[in-house]
Design an enzyme around this catalytic site. Sequence first.
Site, PDB file in Angstrom:
ATOM      1  N   TYR A 104       0.815  -1.202   0.000  1.00 41.07           N
ATOM      2  CA  TYR A 104       0.000   0.000   0.000  1.00 41.07           C
ATOM      3  C   TYR A 104       0.854   1.261   0.000  1.00 41.07           C
ATOM      4  O   TYR A 104       1.953   1.289   0.557  1.00 41.07           O
ATOM      5  CB  TYR A 104      -0.893   0.055   1.249  1.00 41.07           C
ATOM      6  CG  TYR A 104      -1.914  -1.047   1.350  1.00 41.07           C
ATOM      7  CD1 TYR A 104      -3.092  -1.007   0.614  1.00 41.07           C
ATOM      8  CD2 TYR A 104      -1.713  -2.126   2.206  1.00 41.07           C
ATOM      9  CE1 TYR A 104      -4.037  -2.005   0.714  1.00 41.07           C
ATOM     10  CE2 TYR A 104      -2.661  -3.134   2.317  1.00 41.07           C
ATOM     11  CZ  TYR A 104      -3.815  -3.069   1.567  1.00 41.07           C
ATOM     12  OH  TYR A 104      -4.756  -4.059   1.680  1.00 41.07           O
ATOM     13  N   ARG A 226     -17.820 -16.000   7.463  1.00 40.22           N
ATOM     14  CA  ARG A 226     -17.247 -16.703   6.311  1.00 40.22           C
ATOM     15  C   ARG A 226     -16.050 -17.532   6.756  1.00 40.22           C
ATOM     16  O   ARG A 226     -15.221 -17.071   7.553  1.00 40.22           O
ATOM     17  CB  ARG A 226     -16.781 -15.704   5.258  1.00 40.22           C
ATOM     18  CG  ARG A 226     -17.812 -14.706   4.800  1.00 40.22           C
ATOM     19  CD  ARG A 226     -17.199 -13.737   3.786  1.00 40.22           C
ATOM     20  NE  ARG A 226     -16.071 -13.007   4.332  1.00 40.22           N
ATOM     21  CZ  ARG A 226     -16.131 -11.795   4.851  1.00 40.22           C
ATOM     22  NH1 ARG A 226     -17.295 -11.163   4.910  1.00 40.22           N
ATOM     23  NH2 ARG A 226     -15.055 -11.199   5.326  1.00 40.22           N
ATOM     24  N   ASP A 257     -15.474  -8.739  -0.232  1.00 39.41           N
ATOM     25  CA  ASP A 257     -16.316  -7.618  -0.661  1.00 39.41           C
ATOM     26  C   ASP A 257     -17.426  -8.111  -1.588  1.00 39.41           C
ATOM     27  O   ASP A 257     -18.569  -7.670  -1.495  1.00 39.41           O
ATOM     28  CB  ASP A 257     -15.471  -6.560  -1.379  1.00 39.41           C
ATOM     29  CG  ASP A 257     -14.311  -6.079  -0.538  1.00 39.41           C
ATOM     30  OD1 ASP A 257     -14.433  -6.064   0.697  1.00 39.41           O
ATOM     31  OD2 ASP A 257     -13.273  -5.724  -1.124  1.00 39.41           O
TER      32      ASP A 257
END
Length: 313
Positions: A104, A226, A257
């Site tokens: 990042y 999940r 997402d």
Amino acid sequence: MTRLVAIGEPLAVFTADSTGPVRTGDHFRIGLGGAECNVAVGCRRLGLPSAVIGLIADDPLGNALLRALRADDVDVAGIAVVPGSFTGVMVKEMRTAGQVRVGYARSGSAGSQLAPRHLAGAVLDGATVLHSTGVTASFGQHAQAALVQAASRVRAAGGLVSFDLNYRSRLWPDAGAARDALRLLVAGADLVFLGVAEAEVLLGHADPEQVLAEVAALGPAQVVFRSDGGASALVAGETSSLPGSPAVVVDPVGAGDAFAAGYLSELMRGAPVPARLRTAHALGRWAVTTHGDHDGLPYRHELGAYEQDDVLR
């Protein structure tokens, strides 16, 4: 009109065209990313109006991201420009097929400066569902305050607040601070998504049945967990589960997402919990078996083809 509003940072994603370590002279594809933007695009492709609230810079990357969101008919009226800043970047290094390493450049970016003053009131007022993630919360107290204020406003107007913990260790130098901040945001949400890594940070374990019960005890009316074994949802005291299925992974980034987008799209349509989980699982598979954070996500008319197993075999 049913409408999803996502709060988060539009991110420029640079993906190497070749596998292996990034080298000078490599070619990259530039795409739109950012967890909340991925969810907004996923819901829009499934036919639900969506909007994004966030910050970008007036630079070539920021302008490209706006064009990408508009191309998917996502409302960008809530995205503001921060003068003298830069648009955040993620670099995806395709180490091998299906294995990605990311880096990042977003510390101090336009998007990371989110604060309550940046909340677009007119956009929030139209929210049926407000969605945010722990990625945005990782930007610090100002961003967290913005999420809390937005959630309070949407809830007061009768909307639903959705929060995906989406924990990324490199964005949270202090795991204890992450746990405290995430617990606060979970307590203020109506619907919470989390995976194994998030459960470990929040609760210290990832036992599916206990995770559902313990997160629900913090306040959310709906909890969706999940794991590699599939997904489970606790809604109105009842648990629904859907087993996982194998897939040939091309690019795993954005799978969570996509899952959230699938679940939220069916929730906003009034579908029962099993249908929400099926569409969520379908979108997660579309995400991992295609390139890009959301590039390969389907449109509503394509879901039938997937369910008939005509694609992604």
